[in-house]
Design a protein around this motif. Structure first.
Motif, PDB file in Angstrom:
ATOM      1  N   THR A 128      20.874 -35.442 -13.338  1.00 24.44           N
ATOM      2  CA  THR A 128      22.003 -35.209 -12.436  1.00 24.44           C
ATOM      3  C   THR A 128      23.350 -35.418 -13.114  1.00 24.44           C
ATOM      4  N   ASP A 209      21.782 -33.669  -1.970  1.00 23.53           N
ATOM      5  CA  ASP A 209      21.960 -32.745  -3.079  1.00 23.53           C
ATOM      6  C   ASP A 209      22.796 -31.571  -2.578  1.00 23.53           C
ATOM      7  N   GLN A 215      24.220 -34.018  -7.221  1.00 23.94           N
ATOM      8  CA  GLN A 215      22.830 -34.128  -6.744  1.00 23.94           C
ATOM      9  C   GLN A 215      22.522 -35.601  -6.435  1.00 23.94           C
ATOM     10  N   GLU A 217      21.101 -37.112  -3.785  1.00 26.09           N
ATOM     11  CA  GLU A 217      19.782 -37.460  -3.245  1.00 26.09           C
ATOM     12  C   GLU A 217      18.765 -37.628  -4.371  1.00 26.09           C
ATOM     13  N   THR A 218      18.798 -36.734  -5.342  1.00 26.65           N
ATOM     14  CA  THR A 218      17.902 -36.846  -6.493  1.00 26.65           C
ATOM     15  C   THR A 218      18.195 -38.118  -7.274  1.00 26.65           C
ATOM     16  N   LYS A 222      15.041 -40.671  -7.241  1.00 32.43           N
ATOM     17  CA  LYS A 222      14.250 -40.548  -8.469  1.00 32.43           C
ATOM     18  C   LYS A 222      14.866 -41.342  -9.626  1.00 32.43           C
ATOM     19  N   HIS A 260      12.072 -38.718   1.967  1.00 36.12           N
ATOM     20  CA  HIS A 260      11.362 -39.020   0.718  1.00 36.12           C
ATOM     21  C   HIS A 260      10.472 -40.256   0.878  1.00 36.12           C
TER      22      HIS A 260
END
Length: 372
Positions: A128, A209, A215, A217-218, A222, A260
């Protein structure tokens, strides 16, 4: 009369107008250079300014709900929240009555095996390109020999927008509260990762995102987990990870847990909301994509998408919070296998004092649903 009542606001405005009128009418009589005339001018100016500021303050408070009562305004409202677990079913959720309890404060100790340790870190997202500072609190057990090889559950703790990460330990006292709860045997040791949801400042990304944009949320679901796990003894599955926040951070906590479940098994929203706003701070979050906008509306998700097997806790107050009605609808609309709990205060505004009353019970509840 209540702080938020229209009567108080009307009286304050009338008093401000009256002082302004008196100042205009009496000023010629107070034009002399005697000490009495000077004192009179100073008194009229101060009274006019104070009532004017009070009027503006009341208008702003009524619009944004910062303080719910006089006790809340002066920091005298100390009644803490209690978590109520609700029984969910395929058709929705029933409500239960809540109670109250009180807690104390911890003593300071600089030894990490007794007090824990607060690390300031910089979390980097390779894909990201997002880099954000954070504070990681490691509980005392992390440094004790008998836990030297143990992994610990981890909670990401988010501020509102724009917020500062430092406020999570200087104002909301998350590490201090955990220390106290562990000492009382009420909470299992948990790593806290404290930061802002605003990882692409000054833009408020609402933890999503954004098409053609950050981005976020990513990054949270993650990259943050991977970076923290690479440096600390955290658990590796979603059952070891939770996310908690106030206001915007609360919306992010619910949304990321619901969207998620492979990343977070538990989400806590203190005074959170259920739909991302669109305003000058957010810009166009959805790039005209109506389906993406619906998917980030948590109540739409409840009605149209399969419920995930996660734990959620929401908080509100009957007087002082603008999210009370939406929170009741969100609770009622939660379907199994999602599990829902709540803290509902009688009074409490959108402010640190209210959240400090909710954090002990909410933190205990969250840690009790995580394991490593």
């Amino acid at each position: 009369m209540d702080l938020t009542s229209k009567t108080v606001l009307a009286l304050t405005v009338l008093v401000a107008v009256a002082f302004f009128a008196w100042t205009v009418l009496l000023w010629p009589r107070l034009a002399a250079r005697t000490w009495r005339a000077v004192t009179g001018r100073i008194a009229l100016l101060l009274a006019t300014q104070l009532t004017l500021f009070a009027s503006v303050g009341l208008v702003v408070n009524n619009a944004f709900g910062f303080y719910a009562s006089w006790a809340d305004l002066f920091g005298q409202e100390q009644q803490t929240g209690v978590v109520v677990d609700h029984t969910t079913g395929p058709g929705g959720t029933g409500l239960k009555r809540q109670g109250v309890e009180r807690t104390g404060l911890p003593h300071d100790n600089r030894r990490p095996e007794v007090a824990g340790r607060l690390d300031k870190v910089l979390i980097r997202g390779e894909s990201t390109g997002i880099t954000s500072p954070a504070y990681v609190y490691l509980p005392p057990e992390y440094f004790q020999p008998r836990h030297a090889h143990d992994r610990f559950p981890t909670a990401v703790v988010l501020t509102g927008y724009p917020g500062t990460a430092e406020a999570l330990y200087t104002k909301l006292h998350y590490p201090q509260t955990e220390r106290r709860l562990i000492g009382q045997g009420k909470m299992r040791p948990t790593i806290l990762v404290m930061m802002r949801p605003t990882v692409a400042p000054p833009r408020d990304t609402e933890c999503m995102d954004i098409p053609g944009g950050p981005q976020t949320e990513t990054f949270f679901t993650k990259e943050l987990r991977a970076d923290i796990a690479a440096h600390y003894r955290t658990g590796t599955t979603a059952r070891s990870w939770g996310v908690m926040g106030d206001s915007t951070g609360g919306y992010c906590a619910l949304k990321m847990t619901m969207r998620h479940p492979e990343a977070y098994s538990t989400g806590v929203a203190l005074s959170g909301y259920y739909k991302a706003p669109l305003d000058p701070t957010t810009g166009d979050l959805f790039a005209g994509n109506a389906q993406l906008q619906r998917e980030n509306d948590l109540m739409w998700r409840q009605r149209h998408l399969p419920p995930p097997p996660v734990n959620l806790l929401v908080t509100t107050s009957k007087q002082g919070e603008t999210n009370y009605a939406d929170t009741m609808r969100f609770i009622a609309g939660t379907k199994s296998p999602t599990r829902i709990a709540s803290i509902v205060l009688d009074t409490g505004g959108h402010n640190f004092n209210t959240w400090r009353r909710e954090i002990p019970a909410a933190l205990t509840w969250l840690a009790g649903r995580l394991n490593a």
